[in-house]
Design a protein around this motif. Structure first.
Motif, PDB file in Angstrom:
ATOM      1  N   GLY A  76       0.773  -1.232   0.000  1.00  0.00           N
ATOM      2  CA  GLY A  76       0.000   0.000   0.000  1.00  0.00           C
ATOM      3  C   GLY A  76       0.803   1.278   0.000  1.00  0.00           C
ATOM      4  N   ALA A  77       2.119   1.188  -0.227  1.00  0.00           N
ATOM      5  CA  ALA A  77       2.927   2.401  -0.285  1.00  0.00           C
ATOM      6  C   ALA A  77       2.580   3.234  -1.509  1.00  0.00           C
ATOM      7  N   ILE A  78       2.169   2.573  -2.584  1.00  0.00           N
ATOM      8  CA  ILE A  78       1.642   3.225  -3.776  1.00  0.00           C
ATOM      9  C   ILE A  78       0.451   2.395  -4.256  1.00  0.00           C
ATOM     10  N   SER A  79      -0.348   2.981  -5.152  1.00  0.00           N
ATOM     11  CA  SER A  79      -1.506   2.256  -5.657  1.00  0.00           C
ATOM     12  C   SER A  79      -1.073   1.154  -6.615  1.00  0.00           C
ATOM     13  N   ALA A  80      -1.985   0.241  -6.926  1.00  0.00           N
ATOM     14  CA  ALA A  80      -1.674  -0.847  -7.850  1.00  0.00           C
ATOM     15  C   ALA A  80      -1.290  -0.312  -9.219  1.00  0.00           C
ATOM     16  N   ASP A  81      -1.997   0.732  -9.695  1.00  0.00           N
ATOM     17  CA  ASP A  81      -1.676   1.315 -11.005  1.00  0.00           C
ATOM     18  C   ASP A  81      -0.305   1.973 -10.985  1.00  0.00           C
ATOM     19  N   GLU A  82       0.003   2.669  -9.886  1.00  0.00           N
ATOM     20  CA  GLU A  82       1.319   3.305  -9.775  1.00  0.00           C
ATOM     21  C   GLU A  82       2.426   2.259  -9.727  1.00  0.00           C
ATOM     22  N   ALA A  83       2.160   1.127  -9.060  1.00  0.00           N
ATOM     23  CA  ALA A  83       3.158   0.059  -8.989  1.00  0.00           C
ATOM     24  C   ALA A  83       3.431  -0.521 -10.375  1.00  0.00           C
ATOM     25  N   LYS A  84       2.375  -0.716 -11.172  1.00  0.00           N
ATOM     26  CA  LYS A  84       2.562  -1.234 -12.526  1.00  0.00           C
ATOM     27  C   LYS A  84       3.367  -0.274 -13.389  1.00  0.00           C
ATOM     28  N   GLN A  85       3.076   1.035 -13.256  1.00  0.00           N
ATOM     29  CA  GLN A  85       3.818   2.028 -14.027  1.00  0.00           C
ATOM     30  C   GLN A  85       5.287   2.059 -13.611  1.00  0.00           C
ATOM     31  N   ALA A  86       5.544   1.993 -12.281  1.00  0.00           N
ATOM     32  CA  ALA A  86       6.925   1.988 -11.804  1.00  0.00           C
ATOM     33  C   ALA A  86       7.653   0.735 -12.263  1.00  0.00           C
ATOM     34  N   GLN A  87       6.971  -0.404 -12.248  1.00  0.00           N
ATOM     35  CA  GLN A  87       7.578  -1.642 -12.736  1.00  0.00           C
ATOM     36  C   GLN A  87       8.019  -1.509 -14.190  1.00  0.00           C
ATOM     37  N   ALA A  88       7.128  -0.949 -15.015  1.00  0.00           N
ATOM     38  CA  ALA A  88       7.448  -0.801 -16.435  1.00  0.00           C
ATOM     39  C   ALA A  88       8.646   0.116 -16.631  1.00  0.00           C
TER      40      ALA A  88
END
Length: 329
Positions: free
Chosen positions: A273-285
């Motif tokens: 929960g440190a970032i949202s799921a969408d933000e996590a996907k963007q950071a991963q990419a």
């Protein structure tokens, strides 16, 4: 009366005298422990720390001094509190330089925005040792500890925890070493596992922290991160640098870092929960592209600024405020 009988009576008399003397010594030690706890509580209150308790009993004769502080609670200026039904303090009568603290009946903490938590650490121990020349050491150890948030929507567990604090002769500097093994965390339906965390840090302007995080910030306090490592779900992070608090009470600073598999790190932060799921996907990419160009590892700066943590241009976390925001005129 023959000599053998006189020797027997003399031995019995000596044993009785030693027993009485030891009993008086234990009684004096028990009173001193009660007085020391009350004096410590008064000193903390005078410095702005909230301390309260119901009663103090001392048991353990003849083996040890065991202080039982009932309904103990400690809080800071921001309203964060720690409570225990029974705080146990153990000391050897003949070696009072070392005290061992434990809360066998569980603990409760309130962490502001992070909520109220119940902590159970049956094997948890805190050892405070007074060393020479004004130095002291604090060792914390626990295994099989677990925590549950009051709304039951979040929980955490740890198989092994070690914390060592070294109070140097200079009271303005406090060194600390941390080790956490096999940490599990759950937030809602999301679960995360951290294999290991280690850190060596030094708290500067340490005495000001007793007056709260805001006072520490005002005194120019800083946290020197000498080394920090994290191994979790295929990711590895190593970092060092310096942190402080900004004018809004958020951590601020720059850490030099090397990360292996940063995409997995972003996914982990999304799970907790440190970032949202969408933000996590963007950071991963973003980080996966960057690490491909870096040959499997990515070196750069972990930047803590304006309440956010970022690495290589990707936001990894929203930070929690540590000191209260200043009141606007």
């Amino acid at each position: 009366m023959n000599s053998r009988r006189r020797a027997l009576y003399a031995g019995l008399a000596l044993s009785f005298a030693v027993a009485v003397g030891y009993g008086l010594l234990w009684r004096a030690g028990a009173k001193e422990m009660q007085r020391a706890i009350a004096d410590w509580a008064a000193a903390q209150r005078a410095s702005g720390v909230y301390v309260d308790y119901g009663s103090i009993r001392v048991v353990g004769f003849p083996v040890m001094l065991r202080g039982l502080v009932l309904d103990a609670s400690i809080g800071d200026a921001a309203g964060r509190t720690w409570r225990a039904n029974t705080l146990r303090i153990d000391a050897r009568l003949l070696s009072p330089r070392s005290l061992i603290f434990s809360a066998p009946k569980g603990e409760a903490v309130y962490l502001g925005d992070a909520g109220r938590w119940r902590i159970d650490a049956p094997s948890g121990r805190v050892r405070l040792t007074s060393l020479s020349k004004g130095r002291w050491a604090l060792d914390v150890s626990a295994s099989g500890a677990a925590a549950m948030r009051a709304d039951e929507n979040a929980s955490a567990g740890i198989s092994r925890l070690v914390v060592v604090l070294d109070g140097k002769a200079d009271p303005e500097r406090l060194a600390a070493h941390f080790e956490f093994d096999d940490v599990s965390a759950r937030l809602g339906n999301a679960k995360a596992a951290i294999e290991k965390i280690t850190a060596d840090v030094e708290l500067q302007k340490a005495t000001a922290l007793a007056r709260g995080a805001e006072a520490w910030r005002g005194a120019g306090g800083a946290l020197a991160v000498k080394q920090f490592t994290l191994e979790a779900e295929g990711a590895y992070l190593a970092a060092h640098g310096s942190l402080m608090l900004d004018s809004e009470g958020f951590p601020e600073g720059v850490l030099e870092a090397e990360v292996a598999n940063p995409g997995a790190l972003a996914a982990l932060l999304g799970k907790i929960g440190a970032i949202s799921a969408d933000e996590a996907k963007q950071a991963q990419a973003n980080l996966t592209l960057a690490v491909l160009a870096g040959g499997g590892k990515l070196s750069g700066l972990l930047v803590l600024k304006n309440g956010e943590l970022s690495f290589a241009g990707a936001r990894l976390a929203r930070l929690s405020r540590i000191a209260p925001a200043p009141v606007q005129p």
